[in-house]
Design a protein around this motif. Structure first.
Motif, PDB file in Angstrom:
ATOM      1  N   LYS A  52       0.806  -1.221   0.000  1.00 38.57           N
ATOM      2  CA  LYS A  52       0.000   0.000   0.000  1.00 38.57           C
ATOM      3  C   LYS A  52       0.839   1.271   0.000  1.00 38.57           C
ATOM      4  N   TYR A  53       1.934   1.238   0.748  1.00 41.23           N
ATOM      5  CA  TYR A  53       2.732   2.459   0.908  1.00 41.23           C
ATOM      6  C   TYR A  53       4.046   2.436   0.128  1.00 41.23           C
ATOM      7  N   GLY A  54       4.319   1.335  -0.550  1.00 40.64           N
ATOM      8  CA  GLY A  54       5.436   1.306  -1.493  1.00 40.64           C
ATOM      9  C   GLY A  54       6.817   1.254  -0.881  1.00 40.64           C
ATOM     10  N   ILE A  55       6.937   0.871   0.387  1.00 45.56           N
ATOM     11  CA  ILE A  55       8.263   0.737   0.997  1.00 45.56           C
ATOM     12  C   ILE A  55       8.716  -0.712   0.832  1.00 45.56           C
ATOM     13  N   ARG A  56       9.645  -0.914  -0.082  1.00 46.31           N
ATOM     14  CA  ARG A  56      10.085  -2.278  -0.420  1.00 46.31           C
ATOM     15  C   ARG A  56      11.544  -2.522  -0.058  1.00 46.31           C
TER      16      ARG A  56
ATOM     17  N   LEU B  96       0.949   2.101  11.817  1.00 44.87           N
ATOM     18  CA  LEU B  96       1.861   1.802  10.705  1.00 44.87           C
ATOM     19  C   LEU B  96       1.899   2.895   9.635  1.00 44.87           C
ATOM     20  N   PRO B  97       0.759   3.477   9.217  1.00 47.54           N
ATOM     21  CA  PRO B  97       0.818   4.482   8.143  1.00 47.54           C
ATOM     22  C   PRO B  97       1.676   5.703   8.482  1.00 47.54           C
ATOM     23  N   ILE B  98       1.781   6.041   9.758  1.00 50.89           N
ATOM     24  CA  ILE B  98       2.613   7.181  10.146  1.00 50.89           C
ATOM     25  C   ILE B  98       4.086   6.827   9.987  1.00 50.89           C
ATOM     26  N   PHE B  99       4.445   5.598  10.365  1.00 53.40           N
ATOM     27  CA  PHE B  99       5.808   5.127  10.119  1.00 53.40           C
ATOM     28  C   PHE B  99       6.113   5.154   8.628  1.00 53.40           C
TER      29      PHE B  99
ATOM     30  N   LYS C  73       9.134   7.222   4.059  1.00 46.26           N
ATOM     31  CA  LYS C  73       9.139   7.668   2.655  1.00 46.26           C
ATOM     32  C   LYS C  73       9.825   9.016   2.527  1.00 46.26           C
ATOM     33  N   ARG C  74       9.576   9.903   3.472  1.00 42.15           N
ATOM     34  CA  ARG C  74      10.217  11.213   3.454  1.00 42.15           C
ATOM     35  C   ARG C  74      11.720  11.100   3.730  1.00 42.15           C
ATOM     36  N   VAL C  75      12.069  10.232   4.664  1.00 40.89           N
ATOM     37  CA  VAL C  75      13.488  10.038   5.008  1.00 40.89           C
ATOM     38  C   VAL C  75      14.257   9.480   3.811  1.00 40.89           C
TER      39      VAL C  75
END
Length: 741
Positions: A629-633, A686-689, A694-696
């Motif tokens: 969902k959030y694209g962190i792979r 989780l979405p806040i993490f 993503k910004r980091v």
């Protein structure tokens, strides 16, 4: 008829005139000497002039030197002469004291000119910059309004001004002046003024900005650029015209600049100004404790005052990461609050919660104030049921409204709170600290001060003990209810929801947060071992040696939980979470520096296996939305946590260089989501993490690696490849059969 004066009369009158003149000079000299000796009021000593006191704000800085905020009575931070723009120096001298570089503290030529102007009704000030500095620094009462008192004060200024000129260079005097003068809007000194009015530093002030600030010295209210912008603009142009007259700028420059607008970038100076307000509040209390504990005192033996002594606190906070953490919170909590409100639509969330509402009333500042006034319970109740004008927090900004105080208590009970912390697991340096959703309205810090039930984020502690006892992540367990006998207490049989039927590996059980399997492991290793490990990993709150701790029945802070998860990412080493690098006094002398404590909590093998298992939670388990969902792979490990009735939602995330924890829940556990789908940590935290990471990752300057966790150099004896593990188990079974077992 008048008779002509005889020579003897002329001689007598001349002698009398000289006597009066000399007597006047002698009396004036004696008067000045008396003033100098303090007979008409104490003057500062030589030592005091050498070491003048001023209320100087303590600065809190990020690791790279960028300001986080200040502690102050007067928002003042000092600068040196090279740090001040030439535009400011030229504007000040041209406007306030054109012969500043030529006189020795008193400009007698100007003084007599001003006396003449005042006699003919044109009031003008006659103080030099040095005299104004004397007034600013050494007169607590400020400029006297009574004529005789002001006259005496003027002579005192003369004496102090001469002493200042003897002890300091012109550059030092003008720097001291610009560091002490009041620019209005809680901006004391040129550094604060540059930040408050133009969001810049003193060395970068351009001509119009410098003229605007210098123009304020004629009247900080009358010529305030925020209150009276038109007057301020006129005064600014007057200052620039005087700069032309003194040849500090050319007529062409004046013509080019006078038509420009003020160009304010106003940032109100408040104690809460800046990022990380919760962190700064906790930090201030800790510094006071550190100074007391280590007996850190000033040279005169008195304690330091953080609001007045101009200290510099260099912290471990990464400015960009802090901004990203606050932005991620704000971005998602707006959405989550809407979900929460919608989930209760058509229902009464306050039904059966009268006790919690009553407790909320009694904890409120309003109740305490009314009680202190001697109001009875009936009077207080009536007050809480009387509509009152108030400002309430919303995610769209503060709203001024007419509301019963009792309704505001109910409103805030249904407001979700959130907190987050991020840390470098190798150094223990805390990089971001978000202690709540809005410091103006909710002062309580939820990172370190607040403790909530941790839920399933505690499960890795039990798994780590099992791995340490030679269990493989590929070990298969029947996913069925488990009963654990507890001496002196009823047997413990945890419930479970979302149970995956059939035998299941430990890896999969952790990934999908299966209660029965972690209860099975607890039965094998025992609660004492798990509680002991949790303590070694830095949990400071009570962790009772009871089987239910495998499901996170104990309370802990985000601060402690992030430190504990840092052990997995840091090869089994617990490094104390740290946020102070050093504290310096106003002269740069180091008063305190911090070295984090280090403890070996588990073997490197066990820690590495746990990182693999936590990665499995993200790849295939309850935290898989981080990827799909959030694209962190990138390689990220994590664990969701949801407590009973969905009261608390947690997410703990780990990477090789960054560990973060997020908690979300209402102030009171009685208020919560109705469904686990919405109230789970995967949705609440989780979405806040994800938003933070993503910004980091998008900022190359931060240099957070996207690589995987480093395996032990000599490999690991624990098999985590389940294909290999199954083959080993099969080979062992065949050998046992051959040997007749």
């Amino acid at each position: 008829m008048s008779q002509p004066l005889l020579p003897a009369d002329i001689k007598r009158y001349n002698l009398l005139l000289w006597k009066v003149l000399i007597g006047g000079i002698v009396c004036f000299a004696l008067f000045i000497i008396a003033v100098g000796f303090g007979l008409f009021g104490q003057l500062p000593s030589f030592h005091y002039i050498e070491h003048p006191k001023s209320n100087q704000a303590t600065e809190i800085l990020c690791e790279d030197g960028r300001p986080l905020g200040t502690y102050f009575i007067q928002n003042r931070s000092n600068v040196t002469y090279p740090q001040i723009s030439k535009n400011v120096i030229d504007a000040l001298i041209s406007t306030e004291d054109a012969r500043f570089m030529d006189h020795s503290g008193i400009d007698f030529r100007r003084t007599f000119t001003i006396l003449f102007y005042n006699l003919i009704g044109k009031k003008q000030g006659g103080s030099t910059i040095t005299q104004q500095l004397a007034l600013n620094m050494f007169s607590e009462e400020g400029r006297q309004k009574n004529f005789l008192k002001r006259l005496l004060q003027k002579f005192q200024e003369w004496i102090i001004a001469v002493k200042l000129e003897r002890n300091y260079t012109k550059e030092e005097i003008i720097t001291m002046y610009l560091n002490t003068v009041d620019f209005g809007n809680q901006a004391y000194g040129i550094k604060s003024a540059a930040r408050v009015y133009f969001n810049t530093t003193p060395d970068r002030l351009n001509l119009t900005q410098a003229a605007t600030l210098v123009g304020l010295q004629k009247g900080i209210t009358r010529y305030s650029p925020t209150r009276n912008p038109e007057r301020s603009l006129t005064r600014r142009n007057t200052v620039m015209a005087m700069m032309v007259k003194s040849e500090a700028i050319t007529q062409e420059q004046f013509d080019q600049e006078q038509g420009k607008p003020l160009g304010l970038k106003f940032n109100a100076a408040t104690v809460n100004e800046g990022i990380a307000p919760y962190f700064r509040t906790v930090l201030k209390a800790d510094i006071k404790h550190i100074f007391q504990e280590h007996s850190i005192l000033k040279a005169d033996g008195t304690p330091y005052d953080l609001d007045r002594d101009g200290l510099r606190v260099i912290t471990t906070i990464d400015y960009d990461m802090q901004v990203y953490a606050e932005a991620a919170q704000k971005e998602y909590m707006k959405t989550l609050q809407q979900q929460f409100n919608a989930s209760w639509k058509g229902r009464n969330p306050y039904k059966g919660k009268e006790l919690q509402i009553a407790q909320g009333v009694k904890r409120s500042d309003r109740y305490k104030e009314l009680e202190a006034q001697g109001k009875s319970e009936e009077e207080i109740k009536a007050d809480f049921n009387t509509p009152t004008e108030m400002s309430i927090f919303t995610w769209k900004g503060n709203v001024d409204t007419l509301m019963k105080p009792i309704d505001s208590v109910k409103y805030y009970k249904m407001l979700l709170r959130n907190a987050m912390m991020a840390m470098d697991p190798q150094t223990g340096f805390i990089k971001a600290w978000v202690g709540g959703i809005n410091f103006e309205h909710f002062k309580y810090d939820q990172v370190k001060m607040g403790k909530r039930q941790v839920g399933s984020t505690a499960k890795p502690f039990t798994y780590a003990v099992a791995i340490e006892n030679d269990y493989s992540p590929c070990f298969t367990v029947a996913n069925e209810p488990v009963t654990i006998e507890v001496p002196g207490s009823p047997p413990y049989t945890p419930a479970s929801s979302g149970t995956i039927p059939g035998p299941i590996t430990l890896q999969k059980a952790l990934a999908y947060s299966q209660n029965y399997v972690v209860a099975y492991l607890m039965k094998q290793v025992g609660p004492t071992a798990v509680a002991t490990l949790a303590k070694k990993m830095g949990i400071t709150s009570e962790v009772p040696a009871y089987p239910s701790i495998c499901l996170g029945s104990f309370d802990a802070s985000i601060f402690d939980m992030v430190g504990a998860y840092g052990v997995f990412a840091n090869k089994g080493i617990w490094t104390e979470p740290t946020y102070i690098m050093r504290i310096e006094d106003k002269n740069g002398v180091v008063l305190y520096d911090k070295k984090p404590r280090v403890v070996s909590a588990m073997s490197e093998d066990v820690a590495y296996i746990m990182t693999r298992m936590l990665e499995g939670v993200v790849k295939n388990g309850t935290a898989s939305r981080l990827s799909y969902k959030y694209g962190i792979r990138t390689p990220v490990g994590g664990k969701t946590g949801t407590t009973q009735n969905n009261s608390d939602g947690w997410f703990m995330g780990i990477t090789p260089q960054l560990v973060a924890g997020v908690w979300t829940g209402c102030e009171d556990r009685a208020f919560h989501f109705l469904s686990t789908g919405e109230g789970a940590g995967a949705n609440m935290a989780l979405p806040i993490f994800a938003g933070f990471m993503k910004r980091v990752y998008a900022n190359p300057k931060i240099k957070i690696s996207k690589g995987d966790f480093e395996a032990p150099k000599n490999g690991t004896s624990i098999v985590y490849d389940c294909d290999k593990y199954q083959q080993q188990q099969q080979d062992t079974t065949e050998l046992d059969q051959k040997l007749g077992f």
